[in-house]
Design an enzyme around this catalytic site. Structure first.
Site, PDB file in Angstrom:
ATOM      1  CG  ASP A   4      58.494  28.744  64.322  1.00 25.50           C
ATOM      2  OD1 ASP A   4      57.731  27.831  63.931  1.00 25.50           O
ATOM      3  OD2 ASP A   4      59.577  28.992  63.757  1.00 25.50           O
TER       4      ASP A   4
HETATM    5  C1  BGC Z   1      59.064  26.520  61.198  1.00 19.34           C
HETATM    6  C2  BGC Z   1      57.951  27.400  60.662  1.00 19.34           C
HETATM    7  C3  BGC Z   1      56.828  26.514  60.172  1.00 19.34           C
HETATM    8  C4  BGC Z   1      56.373  25.614  61.289  1.00 19.34           C
HETATM    9  C5  BGC Z   1      55.248  24.684  60.894  1.00 19.34           C
HETATM   10  C6  BGC Z   1      58.572  25.504  62.199  1.00 19.34           C
HETATM   11  O1  BGC Z   1      59.567  24.576  62.496  1.00 19.34           O
HETATM   12  O2  BGC Z   1      60.079  27.330  61.748  1.00 19.34           O
HETATM   13  O3  BGC Z   1      58.422  28.234  59.649  1.00 19.34           O
HETATM   14  O4  BGC Z   1      55.788  27.295  59.661  1.00 19.34           O
HETATM   15  O5  BGC Z   1      57.459  24.809  61.708  1.00 19.34           O
HETATM   16  O6  BGC Z   1      55.688  23.681  60.059  1.00 19.34           O
END
Ligand code: BGC
Length: 686
Positions: free
Chosen positions: A247
């Site tokens: 993530d």
């Molecule tokens: C989130 C993800 C997301 C990523 C990109 C993160 O903060 O937890 O689910 O895909 O950001 O935006």
């Protein structure tokens, strides 16, 4: 007529593409990827394992024809530097209890992504709902692992049929947002396998999901991106050959990443910077083979999806596509759950007053799931009601302080629709939310219902809210989730009775926050050791002490009756369940029963099948959802349902052998419209 014809053609084309071969990794892709890796320099390899630019691209290796691959967030449409079709949120798809509707949304998203040259969609999110507070419940599919898995599998297949990789997230036990980077989820092995892993596992085994995103939280002591047990002993052991990415900004140490089995650090190189990785490899601290494997996983996936050979963008697909809009509507109209109705709904004609903070807007939850819809395509609840036509006179009241004229209008209305709930500020990523509706909304509903009890409260949210302040003083309550760009139209079609509501709750609606047995264990709880010696454990813990007894699984165990049970939702018609029987099948059994629509309108019904072990050798929930289906049943007509229950539907995770087991013995199969309304029971022995 012409529009209908076009939609039919599009549907035919889409179903033809649904038959297309999935883009799987075979030995050919593995060999070709390995050959490429063998040609790469150390610097090229290091560059490939982290994101670049805006954080939504992988790094190219132009010398070898490896392109930079564009990715974008879902799960409600294609986000990041584009306007795109806005589909209903995850909890709404789960509430539809309709695999086809969820698959249709995936299908639409796959087309929208292809049209924009996006080849990795960061969705679906499948973390399990423990309590109403998690700020991202709206993106996920509720409390039940079987429902979550089935909806996820259809959605992923929908996306991937268009040569777009889906990324299932966040692996694993990421069920709260509060202090999400720091919190340590403490979850036992059986609970992980029975509740928190199944959607990921099924996505691998049945949907051949192309990529997986790890979680922010620590799981049993290690962050997701650096957790080799999670990645290697579980995910890879299930046969996953695709890309595992972190993530965003959830990596901490270069060695941890290089050894855990992760493939791709996102959004940019933090721990995978050359000056950090090179010495580890050159000094033999980490074998280069680890880096090679990361690169191979990335490349074999790219090869399987044609990214080295075909253009990223499919220019033949319009960015604003009728077909995608239709998919958004199909899911939006099956998502709302009618919680209460004293007979006011449907309102077939007359004067409707519409008001409330979400009446003249298309609400959405916030964070990475937030997206930019295509201008001019958003149908607000107000616009949806205004579209209904001549039988209705619709008046919008903007302010919550009513003028005398507005008060006269409310009193005389045949229905007052208050569109309340949360939005991208009050329910969002990186925060947990309140259990009560945002400030001032209970007061607004009270003021309206005091003037006219023919009040319908529509709630935008990702889960349960406190409805006790107004439950008994209004005529109807609709849980509308975040319905996407077609949500307002779908809502109007339900309020006016053009379509019967058919959504069912994908979580237990407890009626008070404390009544949910998981509530006492939710959120960071100060560990005992910390109380004695504060310096010894600086990390907040959240211990999943309710274990496998999440949601309705805990009803009997904790003697806690929900206000509305899992699977519950009212209809405008009535259904009669009869003639249950059970037949052996090659792999388990098949339950057969009939549902008759005894009411006055055609309507869809979601039927649910639960398995109840009668003499389990270990502690188990009283019953668990193992089958569901949804069909349109014409008024007066009957439909036969046939639900397959493979042997795995009877199994539990055995912690002694670290594997799934089926106890021989007696089982009851419970059939009904909800977990709290079992209409038919059949016995089965194994
Ligand atoms: C989130 C993800 C997301 C990523 C990109 C993160 O903060 O937890 O689910 O895909 O950001 O935006």
């Amino acid at each position: 007529m012409r529009k209908l014809f076009i939609i039919l053609i599009l549907a035919l084309l889409a179903s033809a593409s649904a038959l297309a071969q999935p883009y799987t990794i075979t030995q050919n892709e593995i060999d070709r990827a390995a050959e490429l890796v063998a040609q790469m320099t150390l610097d090229e390899k290091i560059s490939l394992v982290a994101g670049i630019d805006d954080g939504f691209h992988t790094a190219p290796v132009e010398r070898l024809g490896i392109p930079s691959v564009r990715m974008a967030d879902g799960p409600q449409g294609v986000r990041n530097k584009t306007n795109s079709t806005y589909y209903p949120c995850g909890i709404g798809l789960a509430a539809s209890f309709n695999r086809e509707a969820a698959g249709g949304v995936g299908d639409g998203i796959g087309l929208d992504a292809s049209a924009r040259g996006v080849r990795i969609m960061l969705c679906p999110g499948v973390n399990i709902y423990r309590t109403a507070l998690c700020g991202r419940n709206f993106e996920y599919y509720g409390e039940d692992p079987f429902l979550t898995s089935e909806i996820a599998v259809s959605y992923i297949k929908g996306i991937q049929q268009h040569r777009v990789m889906a990324c299932i997230k966040h692996f694993a036990a990421n069920s709260q947002e509060y202090q999400r980077h720091l919190t340590a989820s403490i979850v036992d092995e059986r609970t992980l396998n029975e509740i928190y892993f199944p959607a990921f596992r099924k996505a691998v085994e049945e949907a051949d999901v192309a990529t997986v995103m790890t979680c922010y939280n620590m799981l049993n002591g290690l962050h997701g991106a650096e957790n080799a047990w999670l990645i290697k002993d579980n995910l890879r052991a299930w046969g996953f050959e695709g890309i595992i990415m972190s993530d965003w900004k959830s990596t901490y140490t270069s060695q941890g990443v290089l050894n855990s089995g992760l493939d791709l650090e996102m959004p940019l190189a933090f721990t995978m910077r050359p000056e950090m990785v090179k010495p580890l490899i050159e000094n033999g601290v980490v074998p280069e083979a680890n880096l090679d494997l990361m690169c191979r996983h990335i490349l074999q996936s790219f090869i399987a999806y044609g990214l080295l050979d075909l253009p990223a963008q499919d220019e033949s697909i319009p960015e604003d596509y009728d077909y995608s809009r239709q998919m958004a509507y199909n899911a939006a109209v099956e998502a709302p759950v009618l919680l209460t109705n004293n007979g006011l709904l449907p309102v077939k004609k007359g004067r409707i007053v519409v008001l409330g903070p979400n009446a003249n807007t298309v609400a959405f939850g916030g964070g990475s799931g937030r997206m930019s819809p295509i201008p001019g395509r958003n149908i607000t609840p107000l616009a949806g009601l205004q579209e209904l036509g001549k039988k209705f006179k619709v008046q919008y009241i903007e302010n919550s302080e009513f003028t005398d004229d507005e008060r006269k209008a409310i009193e005389k209305a045949d229905a007052v629709v208050v569109v309340a709930g949360f939005n991208h500020d009050t329910e969002r990523e990186n925060h947990d939310r309140t259990y009560s509706l945002p400030e001032g909304q209970n007061e607004l509903i009270a003021a309206v219902s005091a003037l006219n009890s023919r009040t319908v409260v529509v709630i935008n949210s990702g889960g349960e809210v406190d409805i006790t302040p107004f439950k008994d003083s209004v005529s109807a309550i609709i849980m509308a989730w975040y319905g996407g760009q077609e949500g307002g139209r779908a809502l109007a079609d339900i309020i006016s009775g053009k379509v019967s509501p058919s959504g069912k709750l994908p979580f237990s609606f407890w009626g008070s926050y404390e009544k949910n047995p998981a509530a006492q264990y939710y959120g960071p709880i100060e560990p005992e050791i910390h109380k004695i010696s504060p310096s010894r454990n600086p990390y907040p813990h959240t211990s999943y002490t309710e274990g496998i007894f999440v949601g309705y699984r805990g009803v009997e165990r904790f003697c806690a009756e929900p206000m509305f049970p899992f699977g519950y939702g009212l209809s405008y018609t009535a259904f009669d369940y009869s003639d249950a029987s059970i037949e052996p099948s090659a792999d388990g059994c098949e339950v057969v029963f009939t549902v008759k629509n005894t009411g006055k309108m055609d309507a869809k019904e979601s039927v649910q099948v639960y398995v109840a072990p009668q003499n389990p050798s270990v502690l188990r929930p009283a019953f668990e959802l193992k089958g569901f289906d949804k069909k349109l049943i014409a008024k007066g007509a009957s439909q036969e349902f046939r639900i397959k229950l493979p042997l795995s539907a009877f199994s539990y995770y055995d912690i002694e052998s670290h594997s799934w087991k089926v106890d021989p013995g007696k089982y009851q199969i419970l059939i009904g419209p909800s977990s709290g309304d079992i209409r038919l029971t059949v016995d089965w022995s194994i």
